[in-house]
Write a protein that holds these residues in place. Sequence first.
Motif: not given
Lengths: 241, 221
Positions: A108, A110, A113
């Motif tokens: 994704w 990061s 999230s």
Amino acid sequence: MIWKIFLFILLVFVSIAGISFPIVENPSAWYQFPFIPGLEENAKIIFFHVPTAWLTVIAFLMSTIFSFRYLRTKNLDEDAKAYASAQLGMIFCILATVTGAVWAKFAWGSFWSWDPRQTSIFAILLIYGALFALRSSIESEDKRATLSAVYSLIAFVTVPFFIFVMPRIMKGLHPGSADDTNAGPIVDFKMNSSMQLIFFLSLIGFTILYFWMWRVGYRSIIIKDKLNKQQIISDKSVQGG
Amino acid sequence: MIAKAYALFKKDFSSELRTRYAINSLAMFIIVAISVILFSIGNETINESLTGGLFWVVIFFTAMSGLARAFVSEEERGTTLTLQLIASPSTVFSGKLIFNLILVFCMNLVISLLYSALFENFIVQNFSLFLLTFILGNIGLAVASTIIAAIIAKAGAKGTLYPVLSFPILLPLILTCVQLTLFSFDGTSFEEAQFELAIVVGYDVIMFTASYMLFDFIWKD
């Protein structure tokens, strides 16, 4: 002894197979995994991340069952079993959070999230943390056992919201969420038989590992308590004599 | 049993009126928390979703600062044993719950009024949805914090442990209530919000049942 060797072989096989078996577009040989769009090579984490998340829930369930049994019987051994299970649950919960975050970095972009799944694992982590904070604040054994049993039962009635309801109704990025375009859980539709085999072997292996660790854990707690009591009694008799 | 619970509530209420400890500390806490938020915002206007979130942040921490008193005060005064003699556990819990419910409702009413006066984006479009969220959220908050207060009073560690234990338990309630508050800001209809409302109702019912069943074990100890 024999099943310890069996467990060792099983986990070694799962680790090697899970890491080294290749992912190809059209699997033909038994050791090839299918290519899942959107997951690609990252899909391999399913062999290690899902079992830890699964054990987090199992450990929590076991802890609640033995807390309930403690409240019924007032036998401190039941409390030791609940406590040992909660300790293991905490370890697996941290492992699930970390492996999930590492996977999220690559899938994704990061580490964190606030995806519904991440929120729910975070809440379970907080519950485990609160349970240990509560336990460490009470001196008396009976009181500690009773209060932590009550707390874990109260926590258990709120947790289903997190693990089972919330991730499935809220839109999220995690595979298996409500708006997952792959239509349904990937376990049923996207994995081929070899991937499913390794996946379920991994689940079985980790579950046996949990029960083994749990047995060692609660027995050591019970023996430690017994030794402490003997120590206190012998100290008293020395003082008295 | 209801008469006895009411008598217990009246006892708490009159001793509260005498000292005004909970009311004073709650009122001051609300003012402090909201002024800290206002200072940190400065001259900027914050958007709707942040306002809705901060609203529940203030509610959560105010509840944490005041509601632990319910059982801790009994332990401090040494009146726990007397209460155990004269009343059944469920009566004691009902009495304390009524007191905390009224406290939570007053406190959240003040917070809502202050928010609507001080924050530009606190504009409720679907007022009945907001009212329903407010009532259901307050009931859940009062029940959960009463049972945790009972645990805390027995644990002997008063101040710091309370928010630590309450937060994971209250998290489903607070997350859904924040969502519902935002819906009421947007003017979402009841049909669209019914799933979230169902979660809050379910939470209240489960928490209420579990608390009544488990309070015996905490209290009889």
